[in-house]
Design an enzyme around this catalytic site. Structure first.
Site, PDB file in Angstrom:
ATOM      1  N   ARG A  82       0.854  -1.200   0.000  1.00 13.65           N
ATOM      2  CA  ARG A  82       0.000   0.000   0.000  1.00 13.65           C
ATOM      3  C   ARG A  82       0.886   1.245   0.000  1.00 13.65           C
ATOM      4  O   ARG A  82       1.333   1.695   1.057  1.00 13.65           O
ATOM      5  CB  ARG A  82      -0.896   0.039   1.246  1.00 13.65           C
ATOM      6  CG  ARG A  82      -1.865  -1.110   1.425  1.00 13.65           C
ATOM      7  CD  ARG A  82      -2.960  -1.146   0.384  1.00 13.65           C
ATOM      8  NE  ARG A  82      -3.734   0.076   0.256  1.00 13.65           N
ATOM      9  CZ  ARG A  82      -4.700   0.469   1.077  1.00 13.65           C
ATOM     10  NH1 ARG A  82      -5.011  -0.251   2.126  1.00 13.65           N
ATOM     11  NH2 ARG A  82      -5.363   1.575   0.841  1.00 13.65           N
ATOM     12  N   GLN A 127     -17.093   2.275   3.962  1.00 14.44           N
ATOM     13  CA  GLN A 127     -16.580   2.107   5.328  1.00 14.44           C
ATOM     14  C   GLN A 127     -17.367   2.912   6.347  1.00 14.44           C
ATOM     15  O   GLN A 127     -17.429   2.546   7.518  1.00 14.44           O
ATOM     16  CB  GLN A 127     -15.101   2.513   5.406  1.00 14.44           C
ATOM     17  CG  GLN A 127     -14.161   1.665   4.589  1.00 14.44           C
ATOM     18  CD  GLN A 127     -13.712   2.388   3.334  1.00 14.44           C
ATOM     19  OE1 GLN A 127     -14.528   3.020   2.655  1.00 14.44           O
ATOM     20  NE2 GLN A 127     -12.436   2.305   3.005  1.00 14.44           N
ATOM     21  N   ASP A 138      -4.553   8.553   7.088  1.00 15.42           N
ATOM     22  CA  ASP A 138      -3.714   7.383   6.828  1.00 15.42           C
ATOM     23  C   ASP A 138      -2.247   7.766   6.713  1.00 15.42           C
ATOM     24  O   ASP A 138      -1.375   6.906   6.853  1.00 15.42           O
ATOM     25  CB  ASP A 138      -4.166   6.699   5.536  1.00 15.42           C
ATOM     26  CG  ASP A 138      -5.506   6.016   5.698  1.00 15.42           C
ATOM     27  OD1 ASP A 138      -5.523   4.837   6.081  1.00 15.42           O
ATOM     28  OD2 ASP A 138      -6.538   6.669   5.467  1.00 15.42           O
ATOM     29  N   LYS A 162      -8.946   8.935   3.223  1.00 13.37           N
ATOM     30  CA  LYS A 162      -9.861   8.337   2.249  1.00 13.37           C
ATOM     31  C   LYS A 162     -10.373   9.383   1.252  1.00 13.37           C
ATOM     32  O   LYS A 162     -10.722  10.500   1.641  1.00 13.37           O
ATOM     33  CB  LYS A 162     -11.039   7.706   3.006  1.00 13.37           C
ATOM     34  CG  LYS A 162     -12.135   7.170   2.131  1.00 13.37           C
ATOM     35  CD  LYS A 162     -11.675   5.950   1.344  1.00 13.37           C
ATOM     36  CE  LYS A 162     -12.825   5.412   0.495  1.00 13.37           C
ATOM     37  NZ  LYS A 162     -12.425   4.200  -0.223  1.00 13.37           N
TER      38      LYS A 162
END
Length: 311
Positions: free
Chosen positions: A90, A180, A221, A232
């Site tokens: 990632r 989510q 993140d 996101k």
């Protein structure tokens, strides 16, 4: 305190790792068994766990390898191989600062397992402190808008606020295309007994215009050293709207990486089928293209306050 399952969704059990499968929530509480580092990489790439879950899985993968190779004296080459594999999963999350730290511990004095376990305990305490810090910013009768999921921290902060007799409610974006927000955040907040309203991502401006939102709280993140965050996709436009409507915008952050600014953070482009296919069915005409950057960059100037981890 009662923690959401998303607060610490990974555990080591013998010679395997048990991972909460977040893709099946809220309908099913199911766990995946990880037996080697290749399983870990696959779970991360498939988003079976996310955010703090992926960070924890990186640490627990090293612990697993140590348990499986306890008779071998020199595991450093294997640890380096695993670090490279994990780092490639990632790009936006940047696991390299974690793997570099673990490798430096391995090269230092050989007490790697003890150091990882000690760090994980500190990480848990820091997350609890973040939730407490966030709760201090929450006022009685706040209506909080959130996007995506902050891995158990928002529900924990809400619990701290409730113990101080603060009444609060939440507006949760669906957070497309993985949902989510409606699957994870709404689930954990509702399970904790809070008033939750789910809205589509494209309703934020209207809901703010109607005066329904008093604060925005999101996770991050990736935190650059200048205060820019990657979160996101959709976070940036919410921050712009919050600025327009003069609504405080708070970001719950991980430790800063080596990125100097948001422009240095590589944005992960996910497979187009994650946008074009839902529950195994095509939701767009054959032949159309899909473009899915999983994250966007919210600049520091749009963030009212960062809630730092403090590591």
């Amino acid at each position: 305190m009662k923690y959401s399952p998303l607060f610490w969704p990974i555990r080591l059990q013998g010679n395997k790792i048990i991972v909460l499968d977040e893709t099946l929530l809220p309908h099913k509480l199911n766990f995946i068994t990880v037996r080697d580092y290749k399983d870990s990489c696959r779970v991360i790439k498939q988003m079976k766990t996310r955010a703090i879950g992926q960070v924890l899985l990186v640490f627990y993968t090293f612990l697993l390898i140590l348990k499986q190779n306890n008779a071998k004296k020199n595991t450093l080459p294997l640890l380096k191989k695993i670090a490279n594999a994990l780092n490639s999963t990632r790009p936006t999350l940047s696991f390299k600062y974690i793997t570099d730290m673990v490798l430096s511990w391995a090269q230092a004095d050989g007490k790697l397992e003890k150091k990882i376990l000690s760090f994980l305990e500190m990480l848990k305490n820091m997350r609890i402190r973040q939730a407490k810090d966030l709760s201090k910013l929450i006022k009685n009768n706040d209506a909080i808008l959130t996007h995506c999921n902050i891995s158990g921290l928002l529900s924990l902060a809400a619990d701290f606020s409730r113990k101080e007799k603060k009444k609060i409610r939440f507006y949760v974006t669906e957070t497309r295309p993985y949902l989510q927000g409606s699957r994870l955040t709404a689930w954990e907040l509702k399970n904790s007994g809070f008033d939750v309203t789910v809205i589509a991502d494209n309703m934020v401006a209207q809901v703010m215009k109607e005066g329904k939102i008093s604060k925005v709280v999101v996770g991050a993140d990736h935190l650059a050293r200048n205060g820019d965050i990657a979160n996101k996709i959709g976070t940036y436009q919410i921050a712009l709207l919050a600025k327009h409507f003069k609504i405080p915008f708070y970001a719950v952050c991980p430790p800063a990486s080596n990125a100097k600014a948001g422009s240095d953070i590589k944005i992960e482009i996910r497979p187009e089928d994650e946008l074009l296919v839902f529950n195994g069915k095509k939701i767009a005409p054959e032949g159309v293209n899909g473009y899915y950057p999983a994250f966007d960059i919210t600049p520091d100037k749009l963030i009212t306050r960062h809630i730092y981890m403090g590591i």
